[in-house]
Design an enzyme around this catalytic site. Structure first.
Site, PDB file in Angstrom:
ATOM      1  N   ALA A 191       0.773  -1.207   0.138  1.00  0.00           N
ATOM      2  CA  ALA A 191       0.001  -0.134  -0.096  1.00  0.00           C
ATOM      3  C   ALA A 191       0.910   1.241   0.037  1.00  0.00           C
ATOM      4  O   ALA A 191       0.502   2.466  -0.510  1.00  0.00           O
ATOM      5  CB  ALA A 191      -1.008   0.071   1.040  1.00  0.00           C
ATOM      6  N   TYR A 204      -1.143  -3.575  -6.244  1.00  0.00           N
ATOM      7  CA  TYR A 204      -0.773  -3.348  -4.933  1.00  0.00           C
ATOM      8  C   TYR A 204      -2.054  -3.594  -4.138  1.00  0.00           C
ATOM      9  O   TYR A 204      -3.108  -3.644  -4.216  1.00  0.00           O
ATOM     10  CB  TYR A 204      -0.103  -2.118  -4.561  1.00  0.00           C
ATOM     11  CG  TYR A 204      -1.021  -1.013  -4.551  1.00  0.00           C
ATOM     12  CD1 TYR A 204      -1.407  -0.533  -3.222  1.00  0.00           C
ATOM     13  CD2 TYR A 204      -1.374  -0.100  -5.514  1.00  0.00           C
ATOM     14  CE1 TYR A 204      -2.752   0.654  -3.104  1.00  0.00           C
ATOM     15  CE2 TYR A 204      -2.204   0.907  -5.516  1.00  0.00           C
ATOM     16  CZ  TYR A 204      -2.673   1.055  -4.279  1.00  0.00           C
ATOM     17  OH  TYR A 204      -3.730   2.195  -4.304  1.00  0.00           O
ATOM     18  N   CYS A 205      -1.589  -4.351  -2.685  1.00  0.00           N
ATOM     19  CA  CYS A 205      -2.820  -4.535  -1.881  1.00  0.00           C
ATOM     20  C   CYS A 205      -1.798  -4.048  -0.437  1.00  0.00           C
ATOM     21  O   CYS A 205      -0.891  -3.445  -0.451  1.00  0.00           O
ATOM     22  CB  CYS A 205      -2.980  -6.117  -1.579  1.00  0.00           C
ATOM     23  SG  CYS A 205      -1.708  -7.445  -1.311  1.00  0.00           S
ATOM     24  N   LYS A 206      -2.517  -4.135   0.635  1.00  0.00           N
ATOM     25  CA  LYS A 206      -1.921  -3.757   1.901  1.00  0.00           C
ATOM     26  C   LYS A 206      -0.572  -4.189   2.284  1.00  0.00           C
ATOM     27  O   LYS A 206       0.363  -3.397   2.320  1.00  0.00           O
ATOM     28  CB  LYS A 206      -2.456  -4.238   3.144  1.00  0.00           C
ATOM     29  CG  LYS A 206      -2.205  -3.815   4.520  1.00  0.00           C
ATOM     30  CD  LYS A 206      -2.942  -4.169   5.475  1.00  0.00           C
ATOM     31  CE  LYS A 206      -2.511  -3.792   6.980  1.00  0.00           C
ATOM     32  NZ  LYS A 206      -3.162  -4.240   8.064  1.00  0.00           N
TER      33      LYS A 206
END
Length: 163
Positions: A23, A94-96
């Site tokens: 993130a 993207y992710c966390k």
């Protein structure tokens, strides 16, 4: 006195025009611009979008939960990513934590638009981002996606990837 290591970059190159990250990557404006990122695929429900001018966001609203339905998002997401690449841009997924959701989407893209088997595509993602590890539910959905691509003759039934 101990040596301090520099923090790793918030994203890494998986293949030409394809990057994976966490993130924090969306907030790395200078790095996004330098990498030519034109599309950020935000695979989360809660993480902030990109803050760089000229960078579009596509949100894939899923939690990192094996019960989440990521499969229905794969075709439209991969199509948007490929459109950005064909227009001369690059994509950041993207992710966390840049571990499960983003890895699954990058793997799906490499299967759908670069013709790689699931195993080869994931190997490429894992090489770029060693923490990559889609949860078991996403992995099962990637296996189903690979079967669908094989049935549509988008992917060969037998892997042709070099060893």
């Amino acid at each position: 006195m101990g040596t301090s290591e520099a923090a790793p970059p918030p994203f890494a190159r998986v293949a030409p025009a394809l990057f994976i990250g966490n993130a924090r990557a969306a907030g790395a404006t200078e790095l996004l611009v330098r990498a030519g990122i034109t599309l950020c695929v935000n695979v989360s429900r809660q993480q902030p979008g990109p803050r760089a001018p000229g960078v579009a966001e596509l949100r894939v609203p899923v939690f990192d939960d094996p019960a989440e339905d990521l499969l229905t998002h794969l075709e439209p997401t991969c199509a948007a990513m490929e459109a950005a690449v064909r227009d001369g841009g690059s994509c950041l997924v993207y992710c966390k934590n840049g571990r499960s959701r983003s890895a699954a989407v990058c793997t799906a893209y490499l299967m759908r638009h670069r013709g790689h088997s699931l195993d080869r595509a994931f190997q490429m993602v894992k090489s770029a981002r060693p923490v990559a590890e889609p949860n078991l539910g996403f992995w099962a959905q990637l296996q189903k996606y690979e079967q669908t691509l094989q049935a549509q003759a988008i992917l060969p039934r037998e892997p042709i990837d070099p060893e």
